[in-house]
Design an enzyme around this catalytic site. Sequence first.
Site, PDB file in Angstrom:
ATOM      1  N   ASP A  53       0.832  -1.206   0.000  1.00  0.00           N
ATOM      2  CA  ASP A  53       0.000   0.000   0.000  1.00  0.00           C
ATOM      3  C   ASP A  53       0.865   1.255   0.000  1.00  0.00           C
ATOM      4  O   ASP A  53       0.348   2.372  -0.088  1.00  0.00           O
ATOM      5  CB  ASP A  53      -1.016   0.001   1.142  1.00  0.00           C
ATOM      6  CG  ASP A  53      -0.404  -0.170   2.516  1.00  0.00           C
ATOM      7  OD1 ASP A  53       0.838  -0.147   2.634  1.00  0.00           O
ATOM      8  OD2 ASP A  53      -1.168  -0.330   3.498  1.00  0.00           O
ATOM      9  N   SER A  54       2.184   1.069   0.037  1.00  0.00           N
ATOM     10  CA  SER A  54       3.119   2.176  -0.183  1.00  0.00           C
ATOM     11  C   SER A  54       2.908   2.803  -1.551  1.00  0.00           C
ATOM     12  O   SER A  54       3.390   3.916  -1.804  1.00  0.00           O
ATOM     13  CB  SER A  54       4.564   1.677  -0.074  1.00  0.00           C
ATOM     14  OG  SER A  54       4.775   0.546  -0.916  1.00  0.00           O
ATOM     15  N   ASP A  92      -0.623  -6.453  -0.116  1.00  0.00           N
ATOM     16  CA  ASP A  92      -1.107  -5.832   1.116  1.00  0.00           C
ATOM     17  C   ASP A  92      -2.632  -5.799   1.165  1.00  0.00           C
ATOM     18  O   ASP A  92      -3.291  -5.511   0.155  1.00  0.00           O
ATOM     19  CB  ASP A  92      -0.613  -4.385   1.202  1.00  0.00           C
ATOM     20  CG  ASP A  92       0.667  -4.247   1.994  1.00  0.00           C
ATOM     21  OD1 ASP A  92       1.026  -5.168   2.750  1.00  0.00           O
ATOM     22  OD2 ASP A  92       1.319  -3.186   1.853  1.00  0.00           O
ATOM     23  N   LYS A 120      -0.638  -9.746   3.059  1.00  0.00           N
ATOM     24  CA  LYS A 120       0.014  -9.160   4.232  1.00  0.00           C
ATOM     25  C   LYS A 120      -0.959  -8.232   4.948  1.00  0.00           C
ATOM     26  O   LYS A 120      -1.665  -7.456   4.300  1.00  0.00           O
ATOM     27  CB  LYS A 120       1.273  -8.381   3.837  1.00  0.00           C
ATOM     28  CG  LYS A 120       2.021  -7.788   5.048  1.00  0.00           C
ATOM     29  CD  LYS A 120       3.380  -7.247   4.656  1.00  0.00           C
ATOM     30  CE  LYS A 120       3.311  -5.915   3.958  1.00  0.00           C
ATOM     31  NZ  LYS A 120       2.812  -4.816   4.849  1.00  0.00           N
ATOM     32  N   GLU A 122      -1.409  -5.759   8.717  1.00  0.00           N
ATOM     33  CA  GLU A 122      -0.676  -5.092   9.787  1.00  0.00           C
ATOM     34  C   GLU A 122      -1.345  -5.328  11.133  1.00  0.00           C
ATOM     35  O   GLU A 122      -2.536  -5.051  11.307  1.00  0.00           O
ATOM     36  CB  GLU A 122      -0.603  -3.585   9.507  1.00  0.00           C
ATOM     37  CG  GLU A 122       0.158  -3.252   8.234  1.00  0.00           C
ATOM     38  CD  GLU A 122       0.271  -1.754   7.988  1.00  0.00           C
ATOM     39  OE1 GLU A 122       0.788  -1.381   6.929  1.00  0.00           O
ATOM     40  OE2 GLU A 122      -0.159  -0.955   8.859  1.00  0.00           O
ATOM     41  N   GLU A 189       9.132  -3.746  11.137  1.00  0.00           N
ATOM     42  CA  GLU A 189       9.518  -2.425  10.643  1.00  0.00           C
ATOM     43  C   GLU A 189       9.876  -1.483  11.777  1.00  0.00           C
ATOM     44  O   GLU A 189       9.136  -1.354  12.756  1.00  0.00           O
ATOM     45  CB  GLU A 189       8.388  -1.819   9.802  1.00  0.00           C
ATOM     46  CG  GLU A 189       8.735  -0.451   9.240  1.00  0.00           C
ATOM     47  CD  GLU A 189       7.747   0.066   8.214  1.00  0.00           C
ATOM     48  OE1 GLU A 189       7.902   1.228   7.787  1.00  0.00           O
ATOM     49  OE2 GLU A 189       6.828  -0.689   7.829  1.00  0.00           O
TER      50      GLU A 189
END
Length: 271
Positions: A53-54, A92, A120, A122, A189
Amino acid sequence: MTYLQEASRNAVTVPKLQAMRDAGEKIAMLTCYDASFAALLDRAGVDVLLIGDSLGNVLQGQTTTLPVSLADIAYHTASVARARPAALIVADLPFGTYGTPEDAFRSSVELMRAGAQMVKLEGGEWLADTVRFLVERSIPVCAHVGLTPQSVHAFGGFKVQGKTEAGATQLLRDSLAVQAAGAQLIVMEAIPTLLASDATKQLRIPTIGIGAGLDCSGQVLVLHDMLGIFPGKRPRFVKDFMQGQPSILAAVEAYVAAVKDGSFPGPEHTF
């Protein structure tokens, strides 16, 4: 014009990542958003392609990843998958798409149908039930702990996590909880090097660091960052691999080599 290429190496699978970790071979991971770069990164030997999502930051110009939609990730996942890379494709789950296990499953199905081979998400201990729900339904899961960008407002900014005793203890609990729930990979991270090292030793699954030190099972960077394409100040955990290289391919090959031989990250890239 075609971006397809004949496979020059065996496919990287989820079990292959575990075998690499067990053998002490470092895992090289980069973000990727389109077919052209997917083919190039695959040729350079990147093990895992992350449709992150970057893309909200580096492609859309957003200040956070929060505006990125599931449709955005699915579109770019399909673009990457069309290159048929040997690298594992991880996508993501964007902000707001995995609030319940059922939501996470529906979102993951869309991404898997687009070409993802793993999703992925978070979070840590609180997401264990969701991780288990997905894994039981044959969806491989990568967890993401430490500085989780979707929690930027809860954190009060992009800050190093796990610096206090309580924070370090919680990160270890989070990591062990998602592993117990069935996660097969975990991104760490912006956490202290010693904490990442301790977590990696306690875990059985591969750990992928970004600003988490040298002792993780592998490393990941945002593609644009490692090519020196970033506005303003360079993030501490980033190295510009384009410097001194004649081509983007050579820069990516240098990144892969540095991850594999343990020369990246250096002390200047860690916390």
